[in-house]
Scaffold this active site. Sequence first.
Site, PDB file in Angstrom:
ATOM      1  CD  GLU A  51      66.855 -39.726 -11.205  1.00 57.58           C
ATOM      2  OE1 GLU A  51      66.989 -40.345 -10.142  1.00 57.58           O
ATOM      3  OE2 GLU A  51      65.806 -39.761 -11.892  1.00 57.58           O
ATOM      4  CB  ALA A 101      29.318 -47.050 -14.408  1.00 64.43           C
ATOM      5  CB  SER A 127      24.501 -51.704 -18.026  1.00 65.99           C
ATOM      6  OG  SER A 127      25.260 -52.277 -19.070  1.00 65.99           O
ATOM      7  NE  ARG A 174      38.221 -49.783 -20.895  1.00 62.67           N
ATOM      8  CZ  ARG A 174      37.211 -49.963 -21.732  1.00 62.67           C
ATOM      9  NH1 ARG A 174      37.366 -49.644 -23.022  1.00 62.67           N
ATOM     10  NH2 ARG A 174      36.058 -50.429 -21.298  1.00 62.67           N
ATOM     11  CG  ASP A 190      27.854 -55.134 -21.041  1.00 60.96           C
ATOM     12  OD1 ASP A 190      26.615 -55.166 -21.154  1.00 60.96           O
ATOM     13  OD2 ASP A 190      28.436 -54.838 -19.980  1.00 60.96           O
ATOM     14  CG  LEU A 207      37.299 -55.001 -22.517  1.00 55.12           C
ATOM     15  CD1 LEU A 207      37.778 -56.279 -21.844  1.00 55.12           C
ATOM     16  CD2 LEU A 207      36.608 -54.081 -21.521  1.00 55.12           C
ATOM     17  CD  GLU A 212      36.882 -51.246 -17.752  1.00 51.96           C
ATOM     18  OE1 GLU A 212      35.749 -50.989 -18.199  1.00 51.96           O
ATOM     19  OE2 GLU A 212      37.933 -50.913 -18.332  1.00 51.96           O
ATOM     20  CB  SER A 271      35.535 -63.631  -7.114  1.00 48.18           C
ATOM     21  OG  SER A 271      34.387 -64.414  -7.349  1.00 48.18           O
TER      22      SER A 271
END
Length: 370
Positions: free
Chosen positions: A53, A155, A169, A185, A201, A205, A298, A306
Site C-alpha cells: 500500500e 509424481a 522413476s 521450489r 535418485d 533439489l 518431495e 510419516s
Amino acid sequence: MTIDDKYMRLALRLAKKGMGRTSPNPLVGAVVVQGRNILGRGYHRRAGEAHAEILALRQAGKKARGATLYLNLEPCAHFGKTPPCTEAILNAGIQRVVAGMKDPNPLVSGRGIRQLRRAGVQVDVGILREECQELNAPFGKFITTQKPFVTLKAAISLDGKVATRSGDSRWISSEASRNYVHHLRQVADAVMVGIGTVLKDDPLLTVRLFGKNPPRHPLRVIVDSRLRIPFHSKLVRTAGQYPTLVATTEVASSSKKKRLAKAKLEVLVMKSDAQRRVSLKALMEELARRGVVSILLEGGSTLNASALREKLVDRLLFFVSPKIIGGHRAPGVIGGEGILRIEQAESVKIMKIKRLGPDLLIEGALASRE
C-alpha cells in the site's frame, strides 16, 4: 464481475509477483483507484522493504486524496520493520479501503480496520475472501500456529505408482510438470526429502528456472536418522553453494557429523520418535523457529507416510502421468502399514485440477486440516 472484484483480482495478481521473496511476511498487492482510473499500484517485493500500500500510495501521490485503496490483506496498524500502513493511508486522504480479508496476525487482526473506521474511512472486508485466504494460506498457518505450511508433492502413474519394481522413476512426469516443480521450489522456504530418495535418485533439489532475475533456492532439508548420506552425493558436494541441512538422531556417527560440517552441510541432531527415526513434528517446530514458513515435501513413500500419520501435511499436489506401470512390487506414493478399513481413509477435498502437458496436476487439501 463487479468493480470491486475487478480491482481485487488486480491486487491479487500484483501480490503474486512477490512469491518466494516476502517470507516470513505475507503476499500483498495494492491498487489506488479514483472512479475507473488506476492512480497507483504496488506489491510487497521483499521482507523488510516497503509494503504494497505504501508503494501504491507513493505512485498515486496527491491524487490519492478521496480515492479507493484495494488490497488483498488488511493493512497493518503496528510498528514492525516498517511504520504502520494505516497512518500512511490516513495521511494520503484515502476515502475507502477494500480489503480481501482480515490479517490473521494476532498483532493486527482487525486493528487496522478499526483504526481506519474510527478515522472516518469506509472499510469493506471480504471481497474475494477465499482467493485471498488461499494465496496467503502458508502465512496464515505460520502466524497463528508457529508451524510451517507443508505441501506434499508426488509424481505418480495412472495406477498410483512412483517407480517401477526396479526403482526406476525417471521420468514418470512430463517435462512441463518437472518445470512446474522448479517454480514450486522457488516459492517454498524449504524442500524436504528422506534419505531413501537421496540414495536412490541423488537429487540436487535446486531451482532451474531461466528469467530476468536469478532463481531463489530453498533450504534443502534431508531427513536421515542414521546419517547415511554419501559424501559423493550432489547434496553434500554442493552444500557450500546452497543452504543444506541434514536432520539426524543421536545414533549418528560423530566423525561423519564433523566431516559433513566441514563440507558446509549443517547437521541437526533431533530427538527420535517411537521408531527411532527423526521426530518430524520436532523437526517442523525447529524449522518454524528458524522462520521457515512453507515446506515442499518431495519425499519417498516412507517420509510421506510419516508426515501424513503425524498430521503435518496441509496440501497435496499429485502430478498424474498417463502411464501404467503395474506390479505388486512397484512402490506407491504412501508407504507404511496403511489402514485396515476404508472408513479410516483420509478424505481429500479436491481444490484444483489442471493440465501440464500430457499430465494432470491435482491439488487437494486433507479434509481433516480444513
